[in-house]
Design an enzyme around this catalytic site. Sequence first.
Site, mmCIF file in Angstrom:
data_model
loop_
_atom_site.group_PDB
_atom_site.id
_atom_site.type_symbol
_atom_site.label_atom_id
_atom_site.label_comp_id
_atom_site.label_asym_id
_atom_site.label_seq_id
_atom_site.Cartn_x
_atom_site.Cartn_y
_atom_site.Cartn_z
ATOM 1 N N TYR A 66 14.166 31.990 3.169
ATOM 2 C CA TYR A 66 12.871 32.742 3.583
ATOM 3 C C TYR A 66 12.616 33.576 5.023
ATOM 4 O O TYR A 66 13.692 32.576 6.112
ATOM 5 C CB TYR A 66 11.485 31.816 3.213
ATOM 6 C CG TYR A 66 11.412 31.732 1.822
ATOM 7 C CD1 TYR A 66 11.242 32.960 0.597
ATOM 8 C CD2 TYR A 66 11.394 30.669 0.918
ATOM 9 C CE1 TYR A 66 10.908 33.032 -0.455
ATOM 10 C CE2 TYR A 66 11.044 30.272 -0.062
ATOM 11 C CZ TYR A 66 10.525 31.811 -1.030
ATOM 12 O OH TYR A 66 10.123 31.401 -2.158
ATOM 13 N N LYS A 68 0.915 -1.010 -0.216
ATOM 14 C CA LYS A 68 0.075 0.017 0.067
ATOM 15 C C LYS A 68 0.795 1.429 0.057
ATOM 16 O O LYS A 68 2.050 0.691 0.464
ATOM 17 C CB LYS A 68 -1.095 -0.172 1.016
ATOM 18 C CG LYS A 68 -0.314 0.489 2.383
ATOM 19 C CD LYS A 68 -1.236 0.327 4.015
ATOM 20 C CE LYS A 68 -0.780 -0.377 5.090
ATOM 21 N NZ LYS A 68 -0.963 0.189 6.079
#
Length: 819
Positions: A714, A489
């Site tokens: 940033y 999965k």
Amino acid sequence: MLDPIYTLSTIAGILNSDTRLLDGEVVIQYLIIDSRSVFMPESALFFALVSHRNGHEFIADAYSKDIRNFVISSPHYIDQYPDCNFILVDDVLRALQKLAIAHRNFFKLDTIGITGSNGKTIVKEWLYQLLAADYNIVRSPKSYNSQIGVPFSVWQIDTDHTLGIFEAGISAINEMELLADIIQPKIGILTNIGEAHAEGFASKKQKLKEKLKLFENSDLFIYSPDYVNEVNFKALPGKRKFSWSTKAEADLRIIAIEPIESNCYLRAIFEDREIECMLPFKDKASIENGMICWATLLAMGYSAQQADSRLEKLSHVSMRLELKNGINQCSIIDDSYSADISSLAIALDFLNQQNQHAKKTVILSDLFETGREDEDLYGEIAGLLAQKNVNRLIGIGTQITQFSTLFEMETQFFENTSAFIEAFPGLVFNHETVLVKGARRFEFGRISKLLTQKIHDTVLEIDLNAMVGNLQFYRSKLKSGVKIMAMVKAFSYGSGSFEIANLLQFHKVDYLAVAYADEGIALRKAGISLPIMVMSPEESAFEAIVKYNLEPEIYSIGILNSFLNALSDYDFDYPVHIKIDSGMHRLGFDEREIDQLLISIKDSQRIKVKSIFSHLVASAEAEHDGFTQLQIDRFGVTAAKLIDSLGYRPLLHISNTSGISRWPDAQLDMVRLGIGLYGFDSGILANKGLQTTMVLKTTVTQVKELTAGETVGYSRRGVMPDGGKIATVKIGYADGYTRAFGNGTGKMLINGQLVPTIGSICMDMTMLDVTGIDVKPGDEAIVFNHEHNIMTLAEEINTIPYEILTSISQRVKRVYFYE
């Protein structure tokens, strides 16, 4: 001297065994241990080895592929196959080794034996390059160096060979003597002694002494004193010894190692004078392997000038097949650095594991230095391609073109690689799996680049051999008859979809499990035929689940009724899996709902319960062992109640990865193996015995020098009060490298040194503080590998390995390696 002829009667005599031979005059050319890899069955002998899997269980599969000759240790199979020849032995592996010894003894062949913790295969391949001009060499295919691999390597010897180069690897005491008897090395090479495969030995000294047994009867022993200091010099093997070292006095004393661009210049003292050589590599491992080859050439009598001339021409050795995404929805298997008949057979087996495309194409160059007549060689290749169901051959080279009529399939031929490249725009490659395999001189890397999609500089490498090793690790812990459901999965924990499922199907797991129906549908479309359980089925997907023969998990009365309503009037005994909530409290029937469940399913002919299962909450954690036992007991009571009502016994399973390793009594009929396949098990200290399967790497885009007080990124979160140097690398939070790793929390490896992040993680880039380190654009940055592992990354941001793996985005290209 003619090559020996091995009839079944001859082999039975060598093995001194009991037989049931219908025809003792059948001539055997090929030895086989894998029923999936059959070539020329009429002249093949199948050895039913008993190891992680009992080879006797695959006799039926081998029989269906026309094998009629078997070496077995369980006599009751004889009566099941009255038209087969059987050789009955006590130990099938020992019989294989005994036959290899007999074959080796037939030839008076000088051989080089190589062992050590690392570098065996590279040294073997480089010595082949260095000595091929003077000898017709037989060598181990890839890294065939085990108790099984060495006999297969030696079986290749024929009368045309003038030198053998074989590697030997061991993982426990008392293994090397047999390999020494098989190889019989005249020249012995010890590469090094490290931590690899150390778990089978009490100490490093014990491992060294065991490895040295390979050379007890050798005429020449080549070694570094740096790796044998735990053994007295007089105890070292070899009638003559030749040493090399960068630290101690030695026959070849390296005194200078100087990187020059992509090369490395070495100076040394040999026979009281200074000599030199140039290696076309500069990484640490290649330099050491190059030194070993340098020492070997000198010890064999080559002049310093000859050694230098040959060493500088060494070429890269690709030890692994690479599986990549290609143009026009193709899958490309890149094995573009080598071409010989043994490695071709290995590559074709890997090609046959791929089920995602119906069409299979091979691009193959001329094969050189085989010591065989061309017509015989290309006739065997034609038979091999046909037997492996190859649909199209593109042959490149004058020799293969000359024998084009031997190939009974779609074919195209080109005189050389340039001619192919020139014609490439007019060639069609679409929805097919393409194996690219060529001798180095053909430069098939150019072809591979044309066929593969542009690779984002951030790449997740998946080692399929390591994954198989982990599968076998858990298999070895299972009781006889216990099945394995492999969890694939979430894009196989971020590692891929059909690529991993193909591997697991080839290695005969019993079930696959996915989270959602669309994952299972993708596997079916890629040719996966294994049963697939869908753990979170949605009502909207029931029609597709039935269409693609997927098996839903039933976890509530509501989902059961919805699925029954979705089945047509013609659907009977449709396979489903009943989930019991024994304590996870996520999905599943709890104890109060069981009676209502029984009423709904007892007399239903529409569905058939394939398994009843539950999920352990804390199987890895000792402090919760009491609760784990409570879960197991609860599940046992509920499952018994269901079985009694159903009137038949579905499979029962509750163990996950850590359940396998810590709760052997909870294996029941099947276990669910998940993250353990990828090398992580919280129930095993330091994941001992498991192998790292994945490496996430990126590259340096730019390097900057900053002055004191400048900031990075940033919001100016990265501050360099004393100035320094930063490197920008091509990975960011859009790739799955989360912002939590920012400003020093996360670290990466560049040129072997761990460096911290600085500033905020950007969408596509990350900045690293590389002050004081030699770094340049294009250098590799390792996000995680076996040293700086995923467990460490998870701890850095207070999460679990599952989250790290499944967060790696789809834009990060996956490259699959298979040796």
